[in-house]
Every structure is written in structure tokens, then in C-alpha cells.
Design a protein around this motif. Sequence first.
Motif, PDB file in Angstrom:
ATOM      1  N   GLY A   1     -31.806  95.874  92.266  1.00 30.94           N
ATOM      2  CA  GLY A   1     -33.024  96.637  92.011  1.00 30.94           C
ATOM      3  C   GLY A   1     -34.202  96.173  92.825  1.00 30.94           C
ATOM      4  N   TYR A   2     -34.913  97.147  93.412  1.00 30.74           N
ATOM      5  CA  TYR A   2     -36.189  96.881  94.075  1.00 30.74           C
ATOM      6  C   TYR A   2     -37.330  97.150  93.084  1.00 30.74           C
ATOM      7  CZ  TYR A   2     -33.552  97.007  98.513  1.00 30.74           C
ATOM      8  OH  TYR A   2     -32.664  96.764  99.533  1.00 30.74           O
ATOM      9  N   ILE A   3     -38.552  97.030  93.531  1.00 28.31           N
ATOM     10  CA  ILE A   3     -39.727  97.294  92.698  1.00 28.31           C
ATOM     11  C   ILE A   3     -39.883  98.799  92.496  1.00 28.31           C
ATOM     12  CG2 ILE A   3     -42.256  97.155  92.644  1.00 28.31           C
ATOM     13  CD1 ILE A   3     -41.978  94.487  94.177  1.00 28.31           C
ATOM     14  N   ASP A   4     -40.220  99.193  91.270  1.00 30.98           N
ATOM     15  CA  ASP A   4     -40.451 100.605  90.953  1.00 30.98           C
ATOM     16  C   ASP A   4     -41.916 100.949  91.200  1.00 30.98           C
ATOM     17  OD1 ASP A   4     -40.290 103.182  90.044  1.00 30.98           O
ATOM     18  OD2 ASP A   4     -40.273 102.628  87.911  1.00 30.98           O
ATOM     19  N   HIS A   5     -42.163 101.899  92.098  1.00 32.41           N
ATOM     20  CA  HIS A   5     -43.535 102.317  92.425  1.00 32.41           C
ATOM     21  C   HIS A   5     -43.989 103.517  91.601  1.00 32.41           C
ATOM     22  CE1 HIS A   5     -44.246  99.819  96.116  1.00 32.41           C
ATOM     23  NE2 HIS A   5     -42.922  99.720  96.024  1.00 32.41           N
ATOM     24  N   ASN A   6     -43.115 104.087  90.820  1.00 31.22           N
ATOM     25  CA  ASN A   6     -43.468 105.230  89.974  1.00 31.22           C
ATOM     26  C   ASN A   6     -43.822 104.694  88.589  1.00 31.22           C
ATOM     27  OD1 ASN A   6     -43.547 107.546  88.356  1.00 31.22           O
ATOM     28  ND2 ASN A   6     -41.936 108.556  89.537  1.00 31.22           N
ATOM     29  N   THR A   7     -45.083 104.826  88.206  1.00 30.17           N
ATOM     30  CA  THR A   7     -45.539 104.247  86.944  1.00 30.17           C
ATOM     31  C   THR A   7     -45.144 105.076  85.732  1.00 30.17           C
ATOM     32  OG1 THR A   7     -47.688 105.339  87.218  1.00 30.17           O
ATOM     33  CG2 THR A   7     -47.478 103.081  88.041  1.00 30.17           C
ATOM     34  N   SER A   8     -44.601 106.279  85.952  1.00 29.98           N
ATOM     35  CA  SER A   8     -44.123 107.091  84.836  1.00 29.98           C
ATOM     36  C   SER A   8     -42.778 106.563  84.348  1.00 29.98           C
ATOM     37  CB  SER A   8     -43.993 108.557  85.265  1.00 29.98           C
ATOM     38  OG  SER A   8     -45.231 109.076  85.686  1.00 29.98           O
ATOM     39  N   PHE A   9     -42.383 107.002  83.189  1.00 31.84           N
ATOM     40  CA  PHE A   9     -41.135 106.541  82.590  1.00 31.84           C
ATOM     41  C   PHE A   9     -40.722 107.522  81.500  1.00 31.84           C
ATOM     42  CE2 PHE A   9     -44.616 104.804  80.145  1.00 31.84           C
ATOM     43  CZ  PHE A   9     -44.206 104.936  78.824  1.00 31.84           C
ATOM     44  N   PRO A  10     -39.455 107.477  81.046  1.00 32.39           N
ATOM     45  CA  PRO A  10     -38.349 106.689  81.603  1.00 32.39           C
ATOM     46  C   PRO A  10     -37.607 107.456  82.691  1.00 32.39           C
ATOM     47  CG  PRO A  10     -37.620 107.751  79.591  1.00 32.39           C
ATOM     48  CD  PRO A  10     -39.061 108.153  79.798  1.00 32.39           C
ATOM     49  N   ASN A  11     -36.786 106.745  83.426  1.00 29.43           N
ATOM     50  CA  ASN A  11     -35.920 107.308  84.464  1.00 29.43           C
ATOM     51  C   ASN A  11     -36.711 108.090  85.509  1.00 29.43           C
ATOM     52  OD1 ASN A  11     -33.525 106.291  83.238  1.00 29.43           O
ATOM     53  ND2 ASN A  11     -33.584 108.000  81.792  1.00 29.43           N
ATOM     54  N   GLN A  12     -37.899 107.621  85.800  1.00 35.66           N
ATOM     55  CA  GLN A  12     -38.703 108.191  86.882  1.00 35.66           C
ATOM     56  C   GLN A  12     -38.961 107.070  87.878  1.00 35.66           C
ATOM     57  OE1 GLN A  12     -41.789 111.105  85.769  1.00 35.66           O
ATOM     58  NE2 GLN A  12     -41.292 110.671  83.615  1.00 35.66           N
ATOM     59  N   LEU A  13     -38.139 107.047  88.913  1.00 40.02           N
ATOM     60  CA  LEU A  13     -38.036 105.887  89.779  1.00 40.02           C
ATOM     61  C   LEU A  13     -38.363 106.220  91.223  1.00 40.02           C
ATOM     62  CD1 LEU A  13     -34.617 104.630  88.363  1.00 40.02           C
ATOM     63  CD2 LEU A  13     -36.887 103.857  87.676  1.00 40.02           C
ATOM     64  N   THR A  14     -39.100 105.320  91.856  1.00 37.45           N
ATOM     65  CA  THR A  14     -39.363 105.423  93.290  1.00 37.45           C
ATOM     66  C   THR A  14     -39.451 104.016  93.857  1.00 37.45           C
ATOM     67  OG1 THR A  14     -40.670 107.437  92.951  1.00 37.45           O
ATOM     68  CG2 THR A  14     -40.853 106.351  95.094  1.00 37.45           C
ATOM     69  N   ASP A  15     -38.518 103.656  94.722  1.00 40.00           N
ATOM     70  CA  ASP A  15     -38.617 102.356  95.377  1.00 40.00           C
ATOM     71  C   ASP A  15     -39.372 102.506  96.690  1.00 40.00           C
ATOM     72  OD1 ASP A  15     -36.765 103.224  97.371  1.00 40.00           O
ATOM     73  OD2 ASP A  15     -35.091 102.671  96.076  1.00 40.00           O
ATOM     74  N   TYR A  16     -39.524 101.409  97.409  1.00 45.29           N
ATOM     75  CA  TYR A  16     -40.345 101.430  98.632  1.00 45.29           C
ATOM     76  C   TYR A  16     -39.819 102.395  99.675  1.00 45.29           C
ATOM     77  CZ  TYR A  16     -36.923  98.804 101.383  1.00 45.29           C
ATOM     78  OH  TYR A  16     -35.791  98.440 102.065  1.00 45.29           O
ATOM     79  N   ASN A  17     -38.527 102.703  99.623  1.00 47.04           N
ATOM     80  CA  ASN A  17     -37.894 103.567 100.613  1.00 47.04           C
ATOM     81  C   ASN A  17     -37.764 105.009 100.128  1.00 47.04           C
ATOM     82  OD1 ASN A  17     -36.630 103.509 103.274  1.00 47.04           O
ATOM     83  ND2 ASN A  17     -34.712 104.016 102.209  1.00 47.04           N
ATOM     84  N   CYS A  18     -38.472 105.307  99.009  1.00 46.01           N
ATOM     85  CA  CYS A  18     -38.468 106.640  98.395  1.00 46.01           C
ATOM     86  C   CYS A  18     -37.136 106.968  97.713  1.00 46.01           C
ATOM     87  CB  CYS A  18     -38.812 107.734  99.401  1.00 46.01           C
ATOM     88  SG  CYS A  18     -40.384 107.476 100.258  1.00 46.01           S
ATOM     89  N   GLY A  19     -36.331 105.943  97.474  1.00 44.11           N
ATOM     90  CA  GLY A  19     -35.101 106.125  96.717  1.00 44.11           C
ATOM     91  C   GLY A  19     -35.312 105.767  95.259  1.00 44.11           C
ATOM     92  N   SER A  20     -34.210 105.563  94.547  1.00 46.28           N
ATOM     93  CA  SER A  20     -34.292 105.252  93.118  1.00 46.28           C
ATOM     94  C   SER A  20     -33.549 103.960  92.784  1.00 46.28           C
ATOM     95  CB  SER A  20     -33.717 106.405  92.294  1.00 46.28           C
ATOM     96  OG  SER A  20     -32.379 106.682  92.674  1.00 46.28           O
ATOM     97  N   ARG A  21     -33.530 103.033  93.708  1.00 48.02           N
ATOM     98  CA  ARG A  21     -32.830 101.760  93.503  1.00 48.02           C
ATOM     99  C   ARG A  21     -33.748 100.795  92.754  1.00 48.02           C
ATOM    100  NH1 ARG A  21     -29.162  99.055  98.281  1.00 48.02           N
ATOM    101  NH2 ARG A  21     -28.258  97.317  97.084  1.00 48.02           N
ATOM    102  N   SER A  22     -34.031 101.131  91.530  1.00 46.69           N
ATOM    103  CA  SER A  22     -34.899 100.346  90.670  1.00 46.69           C
ATOM    104  C   SER A  22     -34.620 100.777  89.244  1.00 46.69           C
ATOM    105  CB  SER A  22     -36.372 100.561  91.041  1.00 46.69           C
ATOM    106  OG  SER A  22     -37.210  99.676  90.320  1.00 46.69           O
ATOM    107  N   TYR A  23     -35.485 100.414  88.316  1.00 44.23           N
ATOM    108  CA  TYR A  23     -35.306 100.873  86.944  1.00 44.23           C
ATOM    109  C   TYR A  23     -36.608 100.747  86.172  1.00 44.23           C
ATOM    110  CZ  TYR A  23     -35.005  95.957  85.440  1.00 44.23           C
ATOM    111  OH  TYR A  23     -35.266  94.643  85.193  1.00 44.23           O
ATOM    112  N   ASP A  24     -36.687 101.500  85.084  1.00 42.27           N
ATOM    113  CA  ASP A  24     -37.765 101.364  84.116  1.00 42.27           C
ATOM    114  C   ASP A  24     -37.139 101.425  82.728  1.00 42.27           C
ATOM    115  OD1 ASP A  24     -37.190 104.064  83.739  1.00 42.27           O
ATOM    116  OD2 ASP A  24     -38.946 104.763  84.823  1.00 42.27           O
ATOM    117  N   THR A  25     -37.961 101.311  81.709  1.00 41.44           N
ATOM    118  CA  THR A  25     -37.445 101.335  80.345  1.00 41.44           C
ATOM    119  C   THR A  25     -38.199 102.353  79.509  1.00 41.44           C
ATOM    120  OG1 THR A  25     -38.969  99.644  79.492  1.00 41.44           O
ATOM    121  CG2 THR A  25     -36.933  98.866  80.524  1.00 41.44           C
TER     122      THR A  25
END
Length: 466
Positions: A100-124
Motif C-alpha cells: 500500500g502507498y499513501i491514500d490521497h483521497n480523503t473521502s471514505f470508504p473505498n475511495q482511493l487515490t495513490d500518487y500514481n492515480c491508482g488505487s494501491r492503498s486503503y482506507d477504513t
Amino acid sequence: MKLKTTLVILILLSSYFCSAQNPNITPKGGEFVFNPERSECITAEQRQEIEKTINANITMLKKQKKLIYSEQKGGSHPLFAWPLQKSSTSTYNEIYGISGYIDHNTSFPNQLTDYNCGSRSYDTDSGYNHQGIDMFTWPFGWKMLDNDEVEIIAAAPGQIVAKNDGEYDRSCNFNSNTWNAIYVQHSDGSISFYGHMKNGSLSTKNIGDTVVEGEYLGVVGSSGNSTGPHLHFETFTDNSFTQLVDPYSGTCNSMNTDTWWQSQKPYNNPGINAVLTHSAAPVFPDCPTTEITNESNQFDVNETVTHYIYLRDQVAGTSVNLRIIKPDNTDLFNWNFNLTDNYYASYWGGWTSIPDVAGEWKWEATYNGETVTHSYNVGTLSVEDENLESASIYPNPFNDVVNINSTTKIKAAKIVDVLGKTVKTFNETTDEGIRELNLTELSNGLYFITLVGEQNQKKTIKMIKK
């Protein structure tokens, strides 16, 4: 964090073929899934306590005039080296994967944006957005933890402003325990977290001491909220802890515009972590029991040899070239194994051969331009073993003390249990080398002792304590 291993193992018996060819089999394999339940590494309460401790220590160092950072001097941000390295005893080609990378999308849950505009991160569901980079150890993370095979090193120079040790390091669930960690402030005021360390492995340096880039900080563990050995690496711009840093430069990095890495690794970094031979298929017990790897490099003629590969960032539509090479350097098998899925980590195996020629054989994999070759011996001892061929131990079985009989000076000895865990090591203390081992504290059972000669010759002997 949650660790899940999906393992589908196919053991295939194949007869010996005289010419190189595709074995015409499609083995099933396994995907290694890290943190499928997406549990946070640090609770909000733990984070508040960490920040409070760091700031109290910074205040103390200021009063003592020992704080290195000053707003007046400041300076540009550091450029990080990779914070993991293999220990000197590790024999694997590579030792980590990224879950997992850092999640740049502050919304949740399952709303993910990593630095490369992918979803290789997670929220709760509770609103936690992952704030660090998770680097899990692969393959055989528990074995590597037991044997201190993956070391955490300082990504940049700095001053230790907090540390915590003594916590349980084989966590298997989300819990209220805090982690073992070291916190380093850099010359620009930024602060890096190194979390989930192995209990008792932390650097002996104290708060206020400095570290240089690449300096040993500890061993990867599974302390705190974790269910598998991994490093959580996290950085803030200063001790207000209001601005998180994503070390990776990318289109969707909303925190900083430039990279903080000396050499930024690719978003997907396909490669080979290990190419291994086994006496039987590896066994992955439930967390936190150490894997039974069944690794072996020594086989008898006509004994079945089981071959496995361990990959990271497997890419669908690519293939791995695989070769089983005979002692005369001709191929027993040479084929391409097609990969049909995208996995952060995977392993594939069950390919077997029954070599009828003594000598040094090779098991080789080529993937994404990288070739890894693993050698194993059939019907003969390696050169290192030949030099210690006459070495023996007695009595065997033994009660408390083992004597070593060798014409070659023994400079080191290592005791390993049946799970592959190193339980005791010895180093020479006299000019005569090691002659006797006191093993009183060992429980009754089967062990393996590896003797090391003064020219690094090695011999492994099975022994039983009764």
C-alpha cells in the motif's frame, strides 16, 4: 493489519526427459494478499500519544541545547535511500513487496487515490486514510523475522527524537498494542516514522543520538496493529504533524511536487524475490507460526526435486522463462510460464524433476529482464561440504553437550530447529576454534547444526536431543 495467504499448491511428478522441452504442465500457484481487511496501522489515540512524546522529547533536547534542527538553518528536504536491506545471512534475491502507498483521497470508504492515480492503498469505514508506505517481507516473512533477515535502515541522516521497544512482535490482528518504532528528525525539520519493528532489535542509540544514511535501526517485525511482518514508513514536514509527505512524485500526489527519493522505484516493479528448490512443498501455517519452508540444496540421485519461484508485482500477460539445467549445462526443461493475473506478490511451483546425473544442477528463472539462478547438488557434496566431509559431532543423540570432531578449525556453528528457525549461534573464542557446544537450554527434539570452517566451508549435520 490483516495478512492472508491464498495458497493452491500442485505437486506434479514428471519423468526424466532426455532433451529440453516444455514439461507441458500448467501448475497452479498462490497469491500473497497483504491486509485484505484494510486495518489501520496506528489508531488515532496511538498517533496522538506518539506526537505528544516526540514533541516532549524535542522540547527536552532544546533545553539541553542538543537539538540539531533549527528553523534558522533549515535547508532543503532530504532525499531518501530505500529503508530496507537484506541481512548478511539472507540468501534470497529480494526480500519485500509493497502492499500500500499513501491514500490521497480523503473521502471514505473505498475511495482511493495513490500518487500514481491508482488505487494501491486503503482506507477504513471509520475514516482512516492510509498515511504511510507498507513494505511487507516476501517470501517467508515469519522465517525472515525469526532469523533477522530483513533490516530497517535510516533512509536519511537525522536525530532520534523518540523510540519504543519491548512490545509483542508477532501480532495477528487489529489490537490496542502500540508498535516498536524509531522516529528520526532530519535537518529540515521533517520527521520519519519507522514502525512495526521486531522486539529487542532496535538500535541501542538513544534519544538525541544521530544516525547516518544507511545506518541500522532494527529488524522488520509485526508489532502493534499488524498481522504480518512489514515496515510502515511515514514522514511529516515538521513536528506539527499537519502536513504528511508522500516521497513519491506523481500526477496525483497532492502533498508535495517533487520526489523525496534519491532514486524513485517504479510504481509497479515486477521482479523475482527467490528461486528455490525444496524437498517438499513449503507449508504456510496460520499466523504467527513460522513457515516450514522445506528448502534444500542437496539431493540424492533419483530423488525428487521440487522447484518454486517467488515473484513480486506479477503482471498479467507477461511470462517467466524457466530452466532446469543439467551439470553439463544442457537443459532438462526450458519453457515459458504465462502469468494471467496482476498480483503484488505470488509464488508458483510444484514442478518436479528426478535427476539421474550427479553434479551441480541449476534452477533458473528470467522475468522482466532479470535472471536469477539457483544451484543445487545431486549425489555429490558441494566444495564447501567436501572440505568438512570428515567433520562429525558426538554424542548423537545428546543430552546437554555436543563435541565437535574436525581436522579443520571450526570458527562458527548455527543450530536450527525443524521449522527453520535459528535457535542458537556460536563463534570461536580461542585459537583452536569451537570444540564443544553447551546446548542444555534446548528442548528435546530434532535439530540441524551447521559448522563453518575458517575458509567458510560448511557442513550441516542432523542431531537429536533426548
